[in-house]
Design a protein around this motif. Structure first.
Motif, PDB file in Angstrom:
ATOM      1  N   GLU A  88       0.871  -1.163   0.000  1.00 56.90           N
ATOM      2  CA  GLU A  88       0.000   0.000   0.000  1.00 56.90           C
ATOM      3  C   GLU A  88       0.912   1.218   0.000  1.00 56.90           C
ATOM      4  N   GLN A 141      -4.295   0.030  -1.812  1.00 56.35           N
ATOM      5  CA  GLN A 141      -4.912   1.066  -0.981  1.00 56.35           C
ATOM      6  C   GLN A 141      -3.946   2.229  -0.784  1.00 56.35           C
ATOM      7  N   TRP A 200      -2.927   5.924   1.404  1.00 60.23           N
ATOM      8  CA  TRP A 200      -2.922   6.501   2.751  1.00 60.23           C
ATOM      9  C   TRP A 200      -2.546   7.975   2.688  1.00 60.23           C
ATOM     10  N   ASN A 221      -7.178   5.595   3.586  1.00 60.73           N
ATOM     11  CA  ASN A 221      -6.873   5.371   4.992  1.00 60.73           C
ATOM     12  C   ASN A 221      -6.052   6.549   5.491  1.00 60.73           C
ATOM     13  N   PRO A 240     -12.697   3.144   6.019  1.00 62.65           N
ATOM     14  CA  PRO A 240     -11.227   3.153   5.983  1.00 62.65           C
ATOM     15  C   PRO A 240     -10.633   3.154   7.382  1.00 62.65           C
ATOM     16  N   MET A 241      -9.364   2.878   7.459  1.00 57.25           N
ATOM     17  CA  MET A 241      -8.687   2.921   8.743  1.00 57.25           C
ATOM     18  C   MET A 241      -8.402   4.363   9.127  1.00 57.25           C
ATOM     19  N   TYR A 255      -7.540   2.182  14.378  1.00 55.55           N
ATOM     20  CA  TYR A 255      -6.194   1.757  13.994  1.00 55.55           C
ATOM     21  C   TYR A 255      -5.188   2.444  14.899  1.00 55.55           C
TER      22      TYR A 255
END
Length: 342
Positions: free
Chosen positions: A101, A168, A170, A188, A220-221, A304
């Protein structure tokens, strides 16, 4: 509730080859212990990071792990040829068997950008162009782009990531307003700051995520990063942190101090006790760490938690013992608490 790792890989005083060996052994421990993802920063011209090339380092970590997901947090887009970075992302996704990711950003330090020949005042526009080009690569077989910094004529997209349509993504957040764009993108996020500020960020993120039409999908985180030391006793853990922190802080502030400036968002205190008081660090026995982190997770509205277990000149054995205590006596309890709360 998931748990990740963040490592600046700052200069700790060992020969660099030994530092790399130690860090890769820790990566194997994280992999065996059930952590979700390994994150690392990107820094240049500073002892804050002795692994300034995330792609090179993640390629090594990919070969030493089998379950741990891997995520640079973040790639500094203004310093990259976006086509070259896209190809590296694809390579890493295949080398890791679909565990890769990536985070994106423009860089927190103007001094680091300037050291690499990038005008900091142009970084935001360079970032925007690079991001747009990379996204086009994920969705098209050919890319043509006319911009201020990049002009691309029919670039043939030969590579695709293993994860489709892309790995994904971030983003690192510093304020509630900065949550809008990544929420719209469904990224995320990891945020910093005091718990009250973190809650404002997580609330704004969820609000914008729902407004963007994502409600009903997998959330999402939304995480925080904390320096964590789990010791046999509160006193032992705090002493371990106090010994290691001054080296880390000197690495953190080195480039800013050289230029007579201060960080804008990511400010840290020079004393470990002040870091504990602010909640940016948690050090103590397993029960102490469990209670303090559990409160931060609940108060921050988080799903998270990213721990920095190794920093400064902390001995490898101390970091290993801290991680093992966290995995055995803290992680399961925090996961159970969130399940009960849900």
């Amino acid at each position: 509730m998931k748990f990740g790792i963040f490592d600046q890989n700052d200069r700790g005083g060992l020969p660099l080859a030994q530092q790399y060996r130690n860090r890769l052994e820790l990566a194997e421990l994280y992999d065996r212990s059930g952590f979700h993802c390994f994150h690392m920063s990107e820094h240049h011209s500073t002892s804050l990071s002795m692994a300034p090339s995330p792609s090179v380092y993640m390629a090594a970590v990919a070969q030493r792990t089998s379950r741990l997901r891997l995520c640079p947090l973040v790639y500094l887009l203004p310093i990259y040829n976006p086509l070259r970075l896209y190809e590296e992302i694809c390579m890493l996704d295949h080398l890791s068997n679909g565990r890769f990711e990536f985070g994106v950003g423009r860089g927190a330090s103007p001094h680091e950008l300037a050291a690499l020949g990038v005008d900091p005042s142009k970084a935001a526009k360079m970032y925007a162009e690079a991001f747009e080009i990379i996204q086009r690569c994920f969705s098209s077989g050919s890319v043509t782009f006319a911009g201020e910094f990049w002009n691309i004529d029919d670039y043939t997209v030969e590579m695709q990531p293993l994860q489709q349509p892309r790995p994904q993504m971030w983003y690192a957040l510093a304020s509630p307003d900065s949550a809008v764009w990544p929420a719209q993108q469904g990224m995320n996020v990891v945020c910093g700051g005091a718990v009250a500020r973190v809650r404002a960020i997580s609330d704004r993120y969820r609000e914008e995520w729902s407004k963007a039409g994502h409600a009903g999908g997998t959330e999402p985180m939304i995480g925080i990063n904390r320096y964590i030391v789990v010791g046999a006793t509160d006193a032992q853990a705090r002493e371990t942190g106090r010994k290691a922190w001054p080296i880390f802080y000197d690495n953190f502030i080195k480039l800013w101090r050289k230029h007579g400036t201060q960080p804008v968002n990511a400010k840290l205190p020079p004393e470990f006790d002040a870091l504990l008081e602010s909640g940016h660090a948690v050090a103590g026995s397993a029960s102490t760490v469990r209670d303090q982190l559990g409160a931060q997770i609940a108060d921050g509205g988080l799903n998270y938690l990213v721990g920095s277990f190794m920093f400064g000149n902390m001995p490898q054995a101390d970091a290993v013992a801290s991680v093992q205590r966290f995995v055995t006596d803290v992680m399961p309890a925090l996961r159970e608490r969130q399940q009960v709360a849900a």
